[in-house]
Write a protein that holds these residues in place. Structure first.
Motif, PDB file in Angstrom:
ATOM      1  N   UNK A 107       0.757  -1.278  -0.102  1.00 40.61           N
ATOM      2  CA  UNK A 107       0.020   0.023  -0.207  1.00 40.61           C
ATOM      3  C   UNK A 107       0.972   1.336   0.013  1.00 40.61           C
ATOM      4  N   UNK A 108       2.007   1.166   0.929  1.00 40.75           N
ATOM      5  CA  UNK A 108       2.574   2.484   0.926  1.00 40.75           C
ATOM      6  C   UNK A 108       3.397   2.744   0.067  1.00 40.75           C
ATOM      7  N   UNK A 109       4.230   1.847  -0.527  1.00 40.07           N
ATOM      8  CA  UNK A 109       5.166   2.115  -1.583  1.00 40.07           C
ATOM      9  C   UNK A 109       4.435   2.124  -2.910  1.00 40.07           C
ATOM     10  N   UNK A 213       9.083   6.658  -0.199  1.00 43.34           N
ATOM     11  CA  UNK A 213       9.143   6.201  -1.510  1.00 43.34           C
ATOM     12  C   UNK A 213       7.686   6.459  -2.222  1.00 43.34           C
ATOM     13  N   UNK A 214       6.408   6.318  -1.595  1.00 45.77           N
ATOM     14  CA  UNK A 214       5.353   6.393  -1.891  1.00 45.77           C
ATOM     15  C   UNK A 214       4.823   7.884  -2.163  1.00 45.77           C
ATOM     16  N   UNK A 215       5.286   8.677  -1.044  1.00 40.17           N
ATOM     17  CA  UNK A 215       5.077  10.147  -1.159  1.00 40.17           C
ATOM     18  C   UNK A 215       5.972  10.814  -2.109  1.00 40.17           C
ATOM     19  N   UNK A 265      10.903   5.467 -11.056  1.00 39.38           N
ATOM     20  CA  UNK A 265      10.933   5.494  -9.399  1.00 39.38           C
ATOM     21  C   UNK A 265      11.407   4.225  -8.770  1.00 39.38           C
ATOM     22  N   UNK A 266      10.489   3.496  -9.284  1.00 32.94           N
ATOM     23  CA  UNK A 266      10.604   1.894  -8.591  1.00 32.94           C
ATOM     24  C   UNK A 266      12.194   1.403  -8.876  1.00 32.94           C
TER      25      UNK A 266
END
Length: 269
Positions: A107-109, A213-215, A265-266
């Protein structure tokens, strides 16, 4: 031995293909150049007192506050779906203690910033293009210039900042709501106590880097959506059909760009 020559129709078809390929390449390069120029113009107007702060406040309310319902629904069900998909594996291997980590990591990433960006792109980005495009074809942008009002400072910069801020804030909300949805679903389907779920989430397997990472992705997605929607809105031509084409181009460009940025980005991190 003589080499058989290609039929004229095949040569003509190949020529058209090469010509179309070159035209698409130059069109894409022109669009990227225009986006870069627009970004430079926006950055030059970010100094205090240059852009309209009251317009920024109205834009933020329209984009962020009114986007909350769709973000809430999307985030809650996204977290729930992750648990539903993971339930058979969790039951088979008895990995209940890892459910919180698995839901939080995905979820977060990845899930929260990606789905939030797609929702904001469809609701806010397309709407921004339509509004700016309508102002362009009805010569309201030219009227602002005639009144010595800079359209970029008055209209574009507040919307640019509003979209980037909206996507960042909505991603934060989506992170929290998706985790809550996953915890509720885990309790309902697997009987996992929410305390155990959140212990797995905060047991040390997840770090602040996963949240960041997600932000970071959300900020980049916001920049992409803001730039493309403003660019296609300001370059509309051809009246009402042109506005429709601009909205369609914005949605397609944002969808492709979001997945491309997500991959880059990943891969980089």
């Amino acid at each position: 031995m003589r080499t058989p020559s290609m039929p004229p129709a095949a040569i003509q078809q190949e020529s058209r293909f090469v010509e179309q390929l070159g035209a698409n390449f130059f069109r894409s390069a022109e669009t990227f150049g225009a986006l870069g120029l627009l970004l430079a113009q926006i950055v030059a107007r970010l100094r205090p007192g240059i852009f309209d702060r009251s317009e920024f406040s109205r834009t933020l309310h329209k984009m962020a506050v009114r986007s909350l319902p769709i973000v809430i629904v999307t985030a809650l069900f996204s977290g729930a779906i992750m648990v539903v998909q993971a339930a058979p594996v969790v039951k088979r291997y008895g990995a209940e203690q890892l459910l919180g980590w698995g839901a939080g990591f995905g979820t977060l990433r990845e899930l929260a910033p990606l789905l939030t960006a797609l929702m904001i792109s469809g609701r806010v980005g397309a709407n921004n293009t339509a509004e700016l495009g309508t102002m362009t074809v009805t010569e309201q942008i030219d009227a602002l210039r005639a009144l010595a009002i800079d359209p970029l400072s008055y209209l574009v910069v507040p919307r640019f900042l509003g979209i980037v801020t909206t996507l960042f804030l909505m991603t934060v909300y989506a992170d929290m709501l998706a985790i809550i949805g996953a915890a509720i679903t885990g309790s309902a389907l697997l009987g996992i106590d929410p305390t155990q779920f959140f212990h797995g989430l905060t047991s040390g397997l997840l770090s602040f880097g996963d949240v960041a990472h997600g932000l970071i992705k959300s900020v980049l997605f916001g920049l992409l959506i803001a730039l493309s929607s403003c660019h296609f809105g300001l370059t509309v031509s051809g009246g009402a059909p042109g506005v429709g084409r601009a909205v369609n181009a914005t949605v397609v460009a944002n969808a492709v760009g979001i997945f491309l940025v997500d991959y880059l980005v990943s891969f980089a991190f």
